[in-house]
Design an enzyme around this catalytic site. Sequence first.
Site, PDB file in Angstrom:
ATOM      1  N   PHE A 198       0.856  -1.185   0.000  1.00  0.00           N
ATOM      2  CA  PHE A 198       0.000   0.000   0.000  1.00  0.00           C
ATOM      3  C   PHE A 198       0.899   1.244   0.000  1.00  0.00           C
ATOM      4  CE2 PHE A 198      -2.743   3.185   2.062  1.00  0.00           C
ATOM      5  CZ  PHE A 198      -3.902   3.040   1.310  1.00  0.00           C
ATOM      6  N   THR A 200       1.402   3.968   1.541  1.00  0.00           N
ATOM      7  CA  THR A 200       1.982   4.564   2.744  1.00  0.00           C
ATOM      8  C   THR A 200       2.916   3.625   3.507  1.00  0.00           C
ATOM      9  OG1 THR A 200       0.047   3.905   4.056  1.00  0.00           O
ATOM     10  CG2 THR A 200       0.031   6.115   3.071  1.00  0.00           C
ATOM     11  N   LYS A 201       3.081   2.404   3.024  1.00  0.00           N
ATOM     12  CA  LYS A 201       4.008   1.497   3.690  1.00  0.00           C
ATOM     13  C   LYS A 201       5.453   1.928   3.403  1.00  0.00           C
ATOM     14  CE  LYS A 201       0.895  -1.297   5.401  1.00  0.00           C
ATOM     15  NZ  LYS A 201      -0.343  -0.565   5.164  1.00  0.00           N
ATOM     16  N   ASN A 202       6.391   1.384   4.166  1.00  0.00           N
ATOM     17  CA  ASN A 202       7.797   1.753   3.969  1.00  0.00           C
ATOM     18  C   ASN A 202       8.278   1.410   2.565  1.00  0.00           C
ATOM     19  OD1 ASN A 202       7.518   2.306   6.666  1.00  0.00           O
ATOM     20  ND2 ASN A 202       9.405   1.305   7.290  1.00  0.00           N
TER      21      ASN A 202
END
Length: 403
Positions: A198, A200-202
């Site tokens: 997704f 916004t994940k790292n």
Amino acid sequence: MSPDILPLSAAALTTAPVPLIDLVEQYDEIADEVRAVVDRVLTSQKFILGEDVAQFEAQVATYCDARHAVGCASGTDALVLALMALDIGPGDEVITTPYTFFATASCIHRVGATPVFVDIDPVTFNLDPAAVDAAVTSKTRAIMPVHLFGQCADMDPLWRTAVRNGLPIIEDAAQAIGSSYGGRQAGVLGTMCCFSFFPTKNLGGAGDGGMVTTDDPELAARLKRLRVHGDVGRYEHVEVGLNSRLDAIQAAILSVKLRRLSDWTAARQNNAARYKKLFDASGVSEHLVFPATHPACGHSYNQFVVRIEDGRRDDVLKSLQAQQVGCAVYYPKPLHLQKCFEYLGCKQGQFPEAERASAESLALPIYAELGAIRQERVVRSLAHALDVEQASPVYSIPVRKAA
């Protein structure tokens, strides 16, 4: 002072808004490379699976030191596929945490199994291993720990429970690519591990995407079959699977970003260390509780979460928002109190640590490009929200310039 140390000054502080996360700055750094690989995929007109996906799967497997990696359409589907690959379904129980994103438990429900919640460790926010051990029954088919906020669950005692009872472990590492436990990467700490890409994940894509890693070749083969409707080729379906394939464009973009993941993780870790120093220097530390990092863990800080006690969290949240400082609550209602899980019969107060975390936790900006100047603004705004009397208008710390 060393020439690569830059002390901040009052003049360097900004009153500009600080977002909780800023994906634009990250994209600006890699825009040319991303556009080039997207254009290459568009030119090829090969959008589903194919060479780009296979290459990215191999890269993730190498990064995690796993033997196999299988891409799919989302982190949610990764969890569903992992459960399906283990033939978990009606009548089965899967032990997991009530303090996590909804998908963790919803995937157990979707395959017809029953999520069995146990409370969390208040220090790390992760599953309490002793509570997991006590919850095992003859119906238990798997343990699903969540590596919450980028910190791995305490895997050694969980594995002792799993081995003693003949159970697989499915890591929910949606927030934890780049994290480690005992010197090993998330991705090889369980029977299977599920990642989310997704945005916004790292390691975030330009849309949804997910992956399952495993060292088991039979599970890997079944995962690859299940993601394409159970097809073994030439429209021969040996079981009913899903339509859950990773897009080639996503794989190509993620390959570009994976090369920078270690540097971005180090930047997040540096930001976390700087926060703690700034909190101490400002006097804010006396008004916060910092969830500790387990000594075996390498935290990747998908979120930087503090606890604000005495019922003040929501007031602090509103104050930070008014000061245009990004913040968020993960998660305001634990899963055992969600309406859709009423059928499980859980009650208010049953998992007090999960409920307390939901009432006290607050996430602050931690993205890799945040930088010292904006961090100082976050801490000054937090001090104001907490009514902390500051001895000095500036409490900067030396910041090492990026290489």
